[in-house]
Design a protein around this motif. Structure first.
Motif, PDB file in Angstrom:
ATOM      1  N   SER A 115       0.506  -0.933   0.190  1.00 25.69           N
ATOM      2  CA  SER A 115      -0.073   0.036  -0.531  1.00 25.69           C
ATOM      3  C   SER A 115       0.524   1.159   0.310  1.00 25.69           C
ATOM      4  O   SER A 115       2.045   1.195   0.198  1.00 25.69           O
ATOM      5  N   LEU A 116       0.143   2.070  -0.483  1.00 25.27           N
ATOM      6  CA  LEU A 116       0.948   3.922   0.050  1.00 25.27           C
ATOM      7  C   LEU A 116       0.811   3.898   0.947  1.00 25.27           C
ATOM      8  O   LEU A 116      -0.639   3.986   1.852  1.00 25.27           O
ATOM      9  N   ALA A 117       1.472   4.697   2.341  1.00 22.19           N
ATOM     10  CA  ALA A 117       1.212   5.214   3.046  1.00 22.19           C
ATOM     11  C   ALA A 117       2.161   6.883   3.121  1.00 22.19           C
ATOM     12  O   ALA A 117       2.897   7.160   2.567  1.00 22.19           O
ATOM     13  N   ARG A 118       1.118   7.850   3.745  1.00 20.28           N
ATOM     14  CA  ARG A 118       2.342   8.934   4.266  1.00 20.28           C
ATOM     15  C   ARG A 118       2.709   9.425   5.540  1.00 20.28           C
ATOM     16  O   ARG A 118       1.939   9.106   6.589  1.00 20.28           O
ATOM     17  N   LEU A 119       3.674   9.651   5.294  1.00 19.42           N
ATOM     18  CA  LEU A 119       4.197   9.784   6.967  1.00 19.42           C
ATOM     19  C   LEU A 119       4.064  11.010   7.456  1.00 19.42           C
ATOM     20  O   LEU A 119       3.274  11.857   6.646  1.00 19.42           O
ATOM     21  N   LYS A 120       3.307  11.045   8.633  1.00 17.78           N
ATOM     22  CA  LYS A 120       2.951  12.552   8.750  1.00 17.78           C
ATOM     23  C   LYS A 120       3.907  12.236  10.541  1.00 17.78           C
ATOM     24  O   LYS A 120       4.140  10.994  11.498  1.00 17.78           O
ATOM     25  N   ALA A 121       3.704  13.706  11.162  1.00 19.39           N
ATOM     26  CA  ALA A 121       4.543  13.620  12.847  1.00 19.39           C
ATOM     27  C   ALA A 121       3.180  12.772  13.591  1.00 19.39           C
ATOM     28  O   ALA A 121       1.723  13.161  13.288  1.00 19.39           O
ATOM     29  N   GLY A 122       3.628  12.149  15.051  1.00 17.53           N
ATOM     30  CA  GLY A 122       3.631  11.374  15.806  1.00 17.53           C
ATOM     31  C   GLY A 122       2.746  12.520  17.003  1.00 17.53           C
ATOM     32  O   GLY A 122       3.431  13.444  16.746  1.00 17.53           O
ATOM     33  N   ALA A 123       2.676  12.320  17.251  1.00 17.10           N
ATOM     34  CA  ALA A 123       2.106  12.585  19.260  1.00 17.10           C
ATOM     35  C   ALA A 123       2.540  13.011  20.131  1.00 17.10           C
ATOM     36  O   ALA A 123       2.422  13.712  20.827  1.00 17.10           O
TER      37      ALA A 123
END
Length: 311
Positions: A302-310
């Motif tokens: 799958s394609l996933a997008r990096l995002k800032a964690g909590a």
């Protein structure tokens, strides 16, 4: 466009090996946002069966799926730093910069400074301790005359200096795309290369090659040439896919690739999925988008997008 040759270990899902080299775990407080599967899963499964049947037919040329990997929603960019060992630089490189530079100790004390083009005194460097940092306010640092962005960490080893380039991940990807593919190739092929290179880099950021650096700059990992291989087109391909990586069941896919299908099969056939770079260019010239190209070579991912964690 050289082979990315790596030793790969499977990550267990129960007792079954995964079809990709995948890396699990938190990465610098970064999470992946994975899109939901397409609603028509029956049609997608039928398409995959038809594709496999065509592949199995004698003499059949492989064709990409019409349905590409689902693209995650847009998100804010994630500022990650990658550490790349400049193994091609040798143990006694020429160091300078395209602007004023400063050589600092590990605790930030100024050891040397110079103007653009002035060389760092390596002889005095050995008295400065096991580790120093070279930085510039100019466009780039120079290693043996070649420009590099970011900062350089200079580590003293028995065989000489080990240079480690600390720079932004997306800047690194722009260089890798240009070093691994001609920047004149189709933009969709360059975008597919950018995603594969980013996914491969993230896998090594999660599982570093060395305590000081994530991966090297040679084709043992993936080719990196600093700013010398960056063009407007490689920047465009990188920006268009910023933060996108390949994922398998929530893990990062260590996306292997090689120059052509024959090399890919010989080098990576026993490891699982691998992208042919010439094949990606051929598909792009036929009108396929980058996510269709990736879906062809990394089926099941799958394609996933990096995002800032909590955290």
């Amino acid at each position: 466009m050289a082979v990315v040759a790596v030793t790969v270990g499977f990550v267990a899902q129960g007792h079954a090996p995964r079809p990709y080299a995948a890396v699990e775990g938190e990465l610098l407080d970064t999470l992946m946002a994975v899109p939901p599967p397409p609603p028509d899963t029956t049609a997608a499964a039928e398409q995959l069966r038809n594709l496999e049947a065509r592949r199995a037919a004698p003499g059949a040329a492989p064709r990409p799926p019409q349905l590409g990997l689902a693209e995650p929603e847009a998100g804010d960019p994630v500022d990650l730093e990658i550490r790349v060992a400049l193994l091609r630089a040798g143990g006694s490189p020429s160091l300078s910069a395209q602007g004023p530079w400063q050589l600092l100790s590990r605790d930030g004390q100024l050891l040397q400074q110079g103007a653009a083009g002035q060389s760092v005194d390596l002889g005095a460097l050995w008295q400065a301790g096991p580790e120093t940092w070279l930085q510039t306010t100019g466009p780039a640092l120079l290693v043996n005359g070649q420009p590099y962005g970011g900062r350089l960490r200079l580590i003293q080893e028995s065989s000489g200096l080990r240079l480690v380039n600390h720079l932004a991940l997306e800047e690194y990807i722009s260089s890798v795309v240009g070093a691994e593919m001609p920047s004149s190739w189709s933009m969709e092929a360059l975008r597919a290369q950018a995603v594969a290179a980013r996914s491969y880099a993230l896998a090594h950021m999660a599982r570093p090659a060395n305590r000081h650096w994530h991966l090297g700059d040679t084709t043992r990992w993936q080719a990196y040439r600093g700013q010398g291989s960056v063009t407007d087109r490689t920047r465009q391909a990188t920006a268009a896919t910023a933060g996108l990586i390949l994922s398998y069941q929530g893990a990062i896919v260590e996306s292997l690739y090689a120059a052509n299908r024959q090399i890919s099969l010989e080098a990576h056939g026993h490891l699982g999925a691998s992208m042919s770079q010439h094949g990606a260019q051929d598909l792009a010239q036929q009108g396929f988008r980058y996510n269709q190209i990736l879906g062809h070579y990394y089926q099941g991912a799958s394609l996933a997008r990096l995002k800032a964690g909590a955290g």
